[in-house]
Motif scaffolding. Structure first.
Motif, PDB file in Angstrom:
ATOM      1  N   LYS A  26      -5.494   7.673 -14.578  1.00 58.04           N
ATOM      2  CA  LYS A  26      -4.604   6.958 -13.668  1.00 58.04           C
ATOM      3  C   LYS A  26      -5.085   5.520 -13.514  1.00 58.04           C
ATOM      4  O   LYS A  26      -6.270   5.230 -13.710  1.00 58.04           O
TER       5      LYS A  26
ATOM      6  N   SER B 127       0.832  -1.206   0.000  1.00 55.97           N
ATOM      7  CA  SER B 127       0.000   0.000   0.000  1.00 55.97           C
ATOM      8  C   SER B 127       0.865   1.253   0.000  1.00 55.97           C
ATOM      9  O   SER B 127       0.557   2.240  -0.695  1.00 55.97           O
TER      10      SER B 127
ATOM     11  N   GLY C 273      -2.231   6.725   3.773  1.00 55.79           N
ATOM     12  CA  GLY C 273      -3.022   7.878   3.343  1.00 55.79           C
ATOM     13  C   GLY C 273      -3.859   7.614   2.112  1.00 55.79           C
ATOM     14  O   GLY C 273      -4.156   8.524   1.338  1.00 55.79           O
ATOM     15  N   ILE C 274      -4.273   6.362   1.944  1.00 55.45           N
ATOM     16  CA  ILE C 274      -5.107   5.983   0.803  1.00 55.45           C
ATOM     17  C   ILE C 274      -6.545   5.800   1.271  1.00 55.45           C
ATOM     18  O   ILE C 274      -6.794   5.227   2.338  1.00 55.45           O
ATOM     19  N   THR C 275      -7.493   6.278   0.481  1.00 57.56           N
ATOM     20  CA  THR C 275      -8.915   6.068   0.759  1.00 57.56           C
ATOM     21  C   THR C 275      -9.336   4.707   0.214  1.00 57.56           C
ATOM     22  O   THR C 275      -8.978   4.348  -0.910  1.00 57.56           O
TER      23      THR C 275
ATOM     24  N   ASP D 185      -4.392   7.083  -4.823  1.00 53.04           N
ATOM     25  CA  ASP D 185      -5.050   7.702  -3.678  1.00 53.04           C
ATOM     26  C   ASP D 185      -6.353   7.020  -3.290  1.00 53.04           C
ATOM     27  O   ASP D 185      -6.917   7.302  -2.233  1.00 53.04           O
ATOM     28  N   VAL D 186      -6.846   6.112  -4.139  1.00 50.74           N
ATOM     29  CA  VAL D 186      -8.082   5.379  -3.851  1.00 50.74           C
ATOM     30  C   VAL D 186      -7.881   3.920  -4.230  1.00 50.74           C
ATOM     31  O   VAL D 186      -7.310   3.614  -5.285  1.00 50.74           O
TER      32      VAL D 186
ATOM     33  N   GLY E 148       1.326   7.424  -6.712  1.00 53.27           N
ATOM     34  CA  GLY E 148       0.192   8.270  -7.040  1.00 53.27           C
ATOM     35  C   GLY E 148      -1.169   7.693  -6.790  1.00 53.27           C
ATOM     36  O   GLY E 148      -2.183   8.326  -7.127  1.00 53.27           O
TER      37      GLY E 148
ATOM     38  N   LYS F 227       0.940   4.229  -2.868  1.00 51.63           N
ATOM     39  CA  LYS F 227       0.794   5.651  -2.540  1.00 51.63           C
ATOM     40  C   LYS F 227       1.931   6.454  -3.159  1.00 51.63           C
ATOM     41  O   LYS F 227       1.718   7.539  -3.712  1.00 51.63           O
TER      42      LYS F 227
END
Length: 531
Positions: free
Chosen positions: A65, A10, A40-42, A19-20, A17, A14
């Motif tokens: 992305k 994970s 810091g990933i949703t 983020d989800v 790039g 991050k």
């Protein structure tokens, strides 16, 4: 510092790039969830792995992305294979990371056991590999992201044994320099420009691979203005060409009459299009003239004939170079705007006659959706009509399950797009039968508070299949299913609903849905336009 490999993956994502992540945790892949929040990933919790895959697809199409999904061993991976197949057919960057059993040859009856999970996944994606060490996992993730940058974007699958996910591992190495796509050769572009200048009826076809070159100010429109060429787009390429371009035939490649147009061309230029069956619905476009192919995929370029030219290049880079080479003042054309307008009007009439009642609803919707709305559609007659008659003013804003053609795509894909585009308008269009496939994902849209209009077209049956059976002289059967009260169903999830009875009421409902806090299911039927 050292962490379990599942957490380190994970953190690596991050750093590249991401983020989800979309997915569903289970006992086999829970170590992958250890590091998501810390990195810091949703994470978006889908209700089914198929939904997670379509959300990742929708997110990728909205952002460019890679869409990333986490799933468990066995059934989790099997459930996401349909979205992987869809992403493969439509060249969508998706990375699916799953757990896998440490061994399957010695013991039977293990939880989630498959005979060969890796090989099963490989049938629906670019490649599927097993990482038997931390270094292998990092190398495979790095490889996937490098290929997303430098090649046609295609889905990948990485599986990691459970014991490896639990084991302590050093952090992943820093990202390598970005990969570069094949360079454009100026002399080859100059030769292509000369061919275009010499042609009396040059004809461009822009596909989904040319989306980055389209829109206002894009090199595709500059090339058309300077060359005075006529053009088509594929369905995925809509919006590349200005909708009011007088020499644009629209997204009507599948019209049988388009073959007659190609027969008139003395030079065909295919940019970023695979010329797939679902683009043409015939074997060849219909041209007898020389052609120029611009594509990143060697498999597409290999179709060229001896008299053709091929350019392995990114569409935007190639078209930018071409626009700089063309001279505006020397451009001439034998194409006539009035002939093209007449042809488009005839094709629009054919579309309306084939599936009556849908064209006026499309027109009513197009008039009220906000600027910059991103639309996700499903395998439904409403979408089949809309793709031909709904002109887009910007590219990359209408997404559809073109190649694999799976039902149930639109709702979860639109959720993924809405997650990617918070604050920007997103809309789904889906049929009554397709809605059944992924209706549970409506709960995700409610949970996330997404302002998402979902246009549900209910013709009470698998109408396209019924029509096909009739054409084949087969007595229609197994095409009607009992539907629920869709509005009550949506409300049970906590969503809003509307069932407008006129085109004006539909427009009002859509406007209200975009302003609402949360999703709105808007139920419409064929009699809405008076048919």
């Amino acid at each position: 510092m050292q962490r379990p490999l599942g957490a380190q993956i994970s953190h690596m994502l991050k750093d590249r790039g991401v983020d989800v992540i979309f997915g569903i945790p289970g006992v086999h892949n829970q170590e992958m969830y250890r590091g998501i929040e810390e990195a810091g990933i949703t994470h978006v919790l889908a209700r089914h792995e198929q939904g997670a895959g379509f959300m990742a697809d929708g997110y990728a199409r909205a952002t460019g992305k890679p869409g990333v999904a986490y799933v468990i061993t066995g059934p989790g991976l099997c459930n996401i294979m349909t979205p992987m197949g869809q992403a493969y057919s439509d060249s969508v960057p998706m990375l699916v990371i799953s757990s896998c059993l440490d061994e399957v040859a010695d013991r039977k009856g293990q939880l989630h056991q498959m005979k060969d999970q890796r090989a099963a996944a490989e049938t629906v994606c670019d490649w599927s590999e097993e990482a038997q060490s931390a270094d292998a996992a990092y190398a495979l993730v790095a490889r996937a992201f490098a290929e997303f940058q430098a090649q046609s974007p295609l889905p990948k699958h990485i599986q990691v044994p459970i014991a490896q996910l639990v084991a302590e591992a050093d952090p992943a190495p820093a990202a390598a320099p970005a990969m570069r796509q094949p360079a454009v050769h100026q002399d080859a572009v100059a030769a292509a420009a000369q061919h275009i200048k010499n042609a009396q009826r040059p004809l461009f076809v822009f596909g989904g691979g040319a989306v980055s070159a389209g829109g206002q100010g894009g090199p595709a429109r500059a090339v058309l203005e300077r060359s005075k060429a006529a053009s088509f787009t594929s369905y995925a390429g809509r919006g590349i060409v200005a909708p009011d371009d007088p020499l644009h035939f629209g997204a009507s490649l599948a019209r049988p009459g388009s073959a007659d147009v190609f027969a008139q061309a003395d030079l065909a230029i295919f940019v970023g299009t695979d010329l797939a069956e679902v683009d043409l619905w015939r074997a060849e476009p219909g041209h007898a003239c020389p052609a120029i192919y611009v594509n990143l995929d060697p498999q597409v370029l290999a179709r060229a004939r001896a008299a053709d030219e091929v350019h392995q290049a990114d569409a935007r880079v190639w078209l930018t170079a071409l626009a700089a080479t063309l001279e505006t003042e020397t451009a001439k054309t034998a194409w006539r705007a009035e002939d093209i307008a007449s042809t488009r009007a005839r094709w629009r009439g054919e579309t309306d006659a084939e599936r009556p009642g849908i064209v006026p609803i499309c027109d009513a919707l197009r008039d009220v959706v906000p600027v910059d709305t991103m639309i996700y559609s499903d395998m439904t007659q409403f979408a089949y009509v809309a793709k031909e008659v709904w002109d887009m003013d910007r590219p990359g804003h209408w997404h559809h399950p073109y190649g694999f053609g799976t039902l149930g795509y639109a709702t979860p894909a639109a959720i993924g797009g809405a997650v990617a585009r918070r604050g920007l308008p997103t809309m789904a269009i889906i049929g009554d039968y397709g809605f059944h496939y992924t209706m549970q994902e409506l709960g995700v849209a409610v949970e996330l508070g997404l302002s998402l209009p979902i246009i549900l077209w209910d013709n009470g049956k698998l109408k396209e299949i019924e029509d096909s059976m009739v054409r084949a002289q087969i007595a229609p059967n197994a095409v009607v299913a009992q539907n629920p009260d869709f509005c009550k169903l949506a409300e049970a999830f906590g969503a809003r609903s509307a069932a407008p009875k006129s085109l004006e009421a539909l427009q009002n409902a859509v406007t209200e849905a975009f302003a609402a806090q949360g999703p709105t299911l808007i139920y419409i039927a064929p009699d809405l336009a008076g048919y």
